[in-house]
Design an enzyme around this catalytic site. Structure first.
Site, PDB file in Angstrom:
ATOM      1  CE  LYS A  24       0.367  -7.177  -8.231  1.00 18.36           C
ATOM      2  NZ  LYS A  24       0.096  -6.105  -7.277  1.00 18.36           N
TER       3      LYS A  24
ATOM      4  CG  ASP B 106      -2.774  -4.067  -8.150  1.00 16.13           C
ATOM      5  OD1 ASP B 106      -3.656  -3.365  -7.608  1.00 16.13           O
ATOM      6  OD2 ASP B 106      -1.901  -4.665  -7.510  1.00 16.13           O
TER       7      ASP B 106
ATOM      8  CE  LYS C   3       3.769  -3.273  -5.079  1.00 11.70           C
ATOM      9  NZ  LYS C   3       3.135  -3.053  -3.761  1.00 11.70           N
TER      10      LYS C   3
ATOM     11  CD  GLU D  97      -2.794  -1.341   0.065  1.00 12.96           C
ATOM     12  OE1 GLU D  97      -3.284  -0.329  -0.456  1.00 12.96           O
ATOM     13  OE2 GLU D  97      -3.007  -2.496  -0.362  1.00 12.96           O
ATOM     14  CB  VAL D  98       4.255   2.171  -0.646  1.00 15.23           C
ATOM     15  CG1 VAL D  98       4.510   1.662   0.770  1.00 15.23           C
ATOM     16  CG2 VAL D  98       4.772   1.189  -1.692  1.00 15.23           C
TER      17      VAL D  98
ATOM     18  CB  ALA E 225       2.923  -9.026  -5.119  1.00 17.31           C
TER      19      ALA E 225
END
Length: 205
Positions: free
Chosen positions: A32, A43, A15, A12-13, A101
Site C-alpha cells: 500500500k 491496512d 478494499k 470504507e467499501v 487509498a
C-alpha cells in the site's frame, strides 16, 4: 507476473479485505503506497494478519501519514508534500497486489491523484459496495478507467443487492470476479475460502 491494483468507488467499501483475498489467492506480494491514519493498525498490518500462505511478502508504505484524511491534506499536517518519485514500486518477481487509498481521484498532492499510481500494464480491480449512489459511483469509476485504457474487473462487497449488482454488471460490461459477503468476521480461514473461490477468475484476468 502480474500487478493488480485494488481501488474502490469510495472509502470504507472493502478494499483491504479484497486485497487480502487477492493476495492469498495468488500468493502475491502486497503493498500500500500511501497510508493515512491508523498507523498502529494499518491496512498493511491487517492484510499481513489475514494472509496465511508463506510465499507472500509485505512491503512498507512509501508514505505513512498520521491523520485519517485525504493524503494531500494528511501530508500537509505532517509537514510533507507527497512526491511521486518517492513512491517506488517494490522490485519483486512475484505477483504484486497494490492497494489504493479511497477512490481514483483522491489527491496525493496539488496535481496528482491515486489514478496516477496505476501503470498501463496493471490489472485494476474495482471494489463496489451497495449504498444509495453506488451505481453512479461504480459506473463513473469504471468508465473513467476505460477511457484511460485500463484492464478492469469488479468485486462486489457487503450485503448482496441483486438489482444494483445486475445493472452494474450489464452497464459496466467488465468481468465480475465475485462478491465478498457481509461476514460476521474475517480471519485467515474466511480469507482462504474466498481466495479459493476467486482464484480461477483472478488467474484468468
Amino acid at each position: 507476473m502480474k500487478t493488480y491494483f485494488i481501488t474502490g468507488i469510495s472509502t470504507e467499501v472493502g478494499k483491504t479485505i479484497a486485497s487480502a483475498i487477492v493476495t492469498e489467492s495468488l500468493e502475491a506480494d502486497y503493498w500500500k503506497p500511501v497510508q493515512a491514519g491508523e498507523l498502529e493498525n494499518s491496512d498493511l498490518h491487517k492484510v499481513e494478519k489475514l494472509v496465511s500462505n508463506t510465499k507472500s511478502k509485505f512491503y512498507s508504505n512509501s508514505y505513512a501519514l498520521h491523520t485519517p484524511m485525504s493524503p494531500h491534506a494528511a501530508a500537509a499536517i505532517d509537514g510533507l508534500t507527497i512526491e511521486m518519485k518517492k513512491i517506488k514500486t517494490p522490485a519483486t518477481k512475484n505477483h504484486l497486489v497494490i492497494e489504493g487509498a479511497g477512490g481514483l481521484l483522491v489527491p496525493l498532492n496539488e496535481t496528482q491523484t491515486i489514478v496516477d499510481l496505476i501503470k498501463p500494464s496493471y490489472k485494476v480491480i474495482v471494489v463496489s459496495r451497495h449504498y444509495l449512489g453506488s451505481i453512479n459511483h461504480t459506473l463513473l469509476t469504471v468508465n473513467f478507467l476505460k477511457e484511460k485504457g485500463f484492464d478492469i474487473s469488479i468485486i462486489f462487497s457487503g450485503e448482496a443487492h441483486p438489482s444494483t449488482e445486475s445493472i452494474i454488471e450489464k452497464m459496466a460490461n467488465v468481468p465480475i470476479i465475485g462478491r465478498i459477503d457481509e461476514e460476521p468476521y474475517f480471519d485467515k480461514n474466511v480469507i482462504k475460502e474466498y481466495a479459493e473461490v476467486f482464484k480461477e477468475k483472478l488467474i484468468g484476468l
